[in-house]
Design a protein around this motif. Structure first.
Motif, PDB file in Angstrom:
ATOM      1  N   PHE A  55       0.872  -1.210   0.095  1.00  0.00           N
ATOM      2  CA  PHE A  55       0.014  -0.056  -0.133  1.00  0.00           C
ATOM      3  C   PHE A  55       0.861   1.276  -0.150  1.00  0.00           C
ATOM      4  CE2 PHE A  55      -2.925  -3.178   1.390  1.00  0.00           C
ATOM      5  CZ  PHE A  55      -4.247  -2.652   1.068  1.00  0.00           C
ATOM      6  N   GLN A  56       0.382   2.183  -0.844  1.00  0.00           N
ATOM      7  CA  GLN A  56       1.354   3.622  -0.750  1.00  0.00           C
ATOM      8  C   GLN A  56       1.110   4.212   0.313  1.00  0.00           C
ATOM      9  OE1 GLN A  56       3.615   4.056  -2.862  1.00  0.00           O
ATOM     10  NE2 GLN A  56       2.971   4.860  -4.749  1.00  0.00           N
ATOM     11  N   THR A  57       2.093   4.071   1.277  1.00  0.00           N
ATOM     12  CA  THR A  57       1.841   4.971   2.508  1.00  0.00           C
ATOM     13  C   THR A  57       2.945   6.074   2.711  1.00  0.00           C
ATOM     14  OG1 THR A  57       2.988   3.205   3.598  1.00  0.00           O
ATOM     15  CG2 THR A  57       0.559   3.349   3.641  1.00  0.00           C
ATOM     16  N   GLY A  58       4.071   6.044   1.924  1.00  0.00           N
ATOM     17  CA  GLY A  58       5.132   6.814   2.147  1.00  0.00           C
ATOM     18  C   GLY A  58       5.179   7.956   1.121  1.00  0.00           C
ATOM     19  N   LEU A  59       6.448   8.533   1.006  1.00  0.00           N
ATOM     20  CA  LEU A  59       6.559   9.487  -0.021  1.00  0.00           C
ATOM     21  C   LEU A  59       6.283   9.042  -1.402  1.00  0.00           C
ATOM     22  CD1 LEU A  59       7.330  12.681  -0.133  1.00  0.00           C
ATOM     23  CD2 LEU A  59       9.469  11.953  -0.597  1.00  0.00           C
ATOM     24  N   SER A  60       5.581   9.832  -2.077  1.00  0.00           N
ATOM     25  CA  SER A  60       5.513   9.540  -3.490  1.00  0.00           C
ATOM     26  C   SER A  60       5.172  10.651  -4.494  1.00  0.00           C
ATOM     27  CB  SER A  60       4.213   8.546  -3.732  1.00  0.00           C
ATOM     28  OG  SER A  60       3.101   9.334  -3.388  1.00  0.00           O
ATOM     29  N   LEU A  68       8.954   7.282  -3.530  1.00  0.00           N
ATOM     30  CA  LEU A  68      10.097   7.954  -3.479  1.00  0.00           C
ATOM     31  C   LEU A  68      10.793   7.940  -2.106  1.00  0.00           C
ATOM     32  CD1 LEU A  68       9.125  11.399  -5.227  1.00  0.00           C
ATOM     33  CD2 LEU A  68      10.577   9.598  -6.447  1.00  0.00           C
ATOM     34  N   PRO A  69      12.079   7.971  -2.019  1.00  0.00           N
ATOM     35  CA  PRO A  69      12.803   7.669  -0.661  1.00  0.00           C
ATOM     36  C   PRO A  69      12.520   9.321   0.056  1.00  0.00           C
ATOM     37  CG  PRO A  69      14.346   8.331  -2.470  1.00  0.00           C
ATOM     38  CD  PRO A  69      13.176   8.000  -3.296  1.00  0.00           C
ATOM     39  N   GLY A  70      12.255   9.298   1.473  1.00  0.00           N
ATOM     40  CA  GLY A  70      12.282  10.293   2.180  1.00  0.00           C
ATOM     41  C   GLY A  70      11.067  10.335   2.940  1.00  0.00           C
ATOM     42  N   ASP A  71      10.693  11.422   3.477  1.00  0.00           N
ATOM     43  CA  ASP A  71       9.798  11.414   4.598  1.00  0.00           C
ATOM     44  C   ASP A  71       8.408  11.995   4.047  1.00  0.00           C
ATOM     45  OD1 ASP A  71       7.736  12.396   6.768  1.00  0.00           O
ATOM     46  OD2 ASP A  71       9.570  12.584   8.200  1.00  0.00           O
ATOM     47  N   PRO A  72       7.292  11.648   4.198  1.00  0.00           N
ATOM     48  CA  PRO A  72       5.885  11.905   3.516  1.00  0.00           C
ATOM     49  C   PRO A  72       5.653  13.546   3.893  1.00  0.00           C
ATOM     50  CG  PRO A  72       5.614   9.754   4.661  1.00  0.00           C
ATOM     51  CD  PRO A  72       6.988  10.402   4.927  1.00  0.00           C
ATOM     52  N   ALA A  73       6.483  13.872   4.842  1.00  0.00           N
ATOM     53  CA  ALA A  73       6.205  15.498   5.250  1.00  0.00           C
ATOM     54  C   ALA A  73       6.866  16.319   3.956  1.00  0.00           C
ATOM     55  CB  ALA A  73       6.588  15.726   6.806  1.00  0.00           C
ATOM     56  N   GLU A  74       7.780  15.779   3.311  1.00  0.00           N
ATOM     57  CA  GLU A  74       8.443  16.520   2.560  1.00  0.00           C
ATOM     58  C   GLU A  74       7.283  16.630   1.266  1.00  0.00           C
ATOM     59  OE1 GLU A  74      11.804  14.472   1.428  1.00  0.00           O
ATOM     60  OE2 GLU A  74      12.606  14.014   3.242  1.00  0.00           O
TER      61      GLU A  74
END
Length: 257
Positions: A55-60, A68-74
């Protein structure tokens, strides 16, 4: 209005639905959407298939939903591909990545007559689409050509669009867009060939095109690979006067085949 034993009519109906569900679950125990494992609730995944569902839960990517690598807050951020290639839509979202359980569900819905997948998929899509939704949002599926629709008997993207529209409480018009010509299978084509193949292949149905004017359109498809099909659909919506277009898919392919 009071019903049986002084209960409100709504409570009686709810009780009857629960009783009917209990009877059905007893006669036909619910199974995992992706395998034969028993589950407690219909329309859910077993533990193993849940683990296999990315499931898509991270940064995209804000445009194509690639992880994408990184924090969703970005967010919002764009992937390298979307920095090079113009997308006609504003935002893109995906519920799952195309692989493992996600691939199983897409193929079962698309080719296996598994209409039961659409309802839970609509809930997964709604979690991603809700922040994009507006009061004037119109939910439209990517259309199938009539020849392919005749052969398959249903449009899997239309099933997803109807389920999503119910979750968002927004109108869906499954037949507003149409395929003006057959485009063939995209598998095996290069990225450039995919876009060329889809160019001008989708248009609004003439008698219903005015429903799009000045509105926000949420385009729904089962899978995004290059984005060529969604681009053709988005351009058709803008040509009909859409104010803005966003796209959402059940699964995002990580690389083009």
């Amino acid at each position: 209005m009071a019903g049986v034993f002084g209960l409100a009519e709504g409570e009686v109906k709810t009780g009857l639905r629960r009783a009917a569900r209990l009877v059905l679950d007893t006669l036909y125990p619910p199974h995992c959407l992706a395998c034969d494992a028993a589950v407690l609730e219909p329309g859910t995944l077993c533990g193993a298939c849940w683990v296999g569902a990315a499931f898509q839960t991270g940064l995209s990517c804000d445009k194509c939903a690639a992880p994408l690598p990184g924090d969703p807050a970005e967010a919002p951020v764009l992937c390298d591909d979307c920095l090079r290639v113009a997308r006609p839509w504003s935002h893109g979202r995906a519920a799952l990545l195309y692989g493992g359980t996600g691939r199983q569900l897409v193929l079962a819905l698309k080719y296996g007559d598994r209409h039961d997948i659409a309802c839970p998929a609509g809930r997964w899509l709604a979690r991603q689409a809700a922040p994009l939704c507006r009061a004037d949002t119109l939910v439209l599926p990517v259309p199938l050509h009539r020849a392919r629709l005749f052969h398959r008997r249903y449009n899997q993207s239309a099933l997803l669009a109807l389920a999503l529209a119910r979750e968002l409480d927004r109108p869906a018009l499954p037949d507003l867009l149409l395929r003006t010509r057959r485009t063939g299978i995209q598998d095996g084509l290069s990225r450039a060939a995919r876009f060329e193949n889809q160019q001008g292949a989708i248009a609004p149905r003439p008698r219903r095109a005015r429903r799009i004017e000045g509105r926000h359109v949420l385009l729904v498809d089962d899978v995004m690979t290059s984005g060529a099909t969604l681009a053709a659909a988005a351009e058709a919506c803008f040509a009909a006067g859409a104010d803005d277009v966003d796209v959402i898919v059940l699964a995002r392919v990580l690389r083009e085949e």
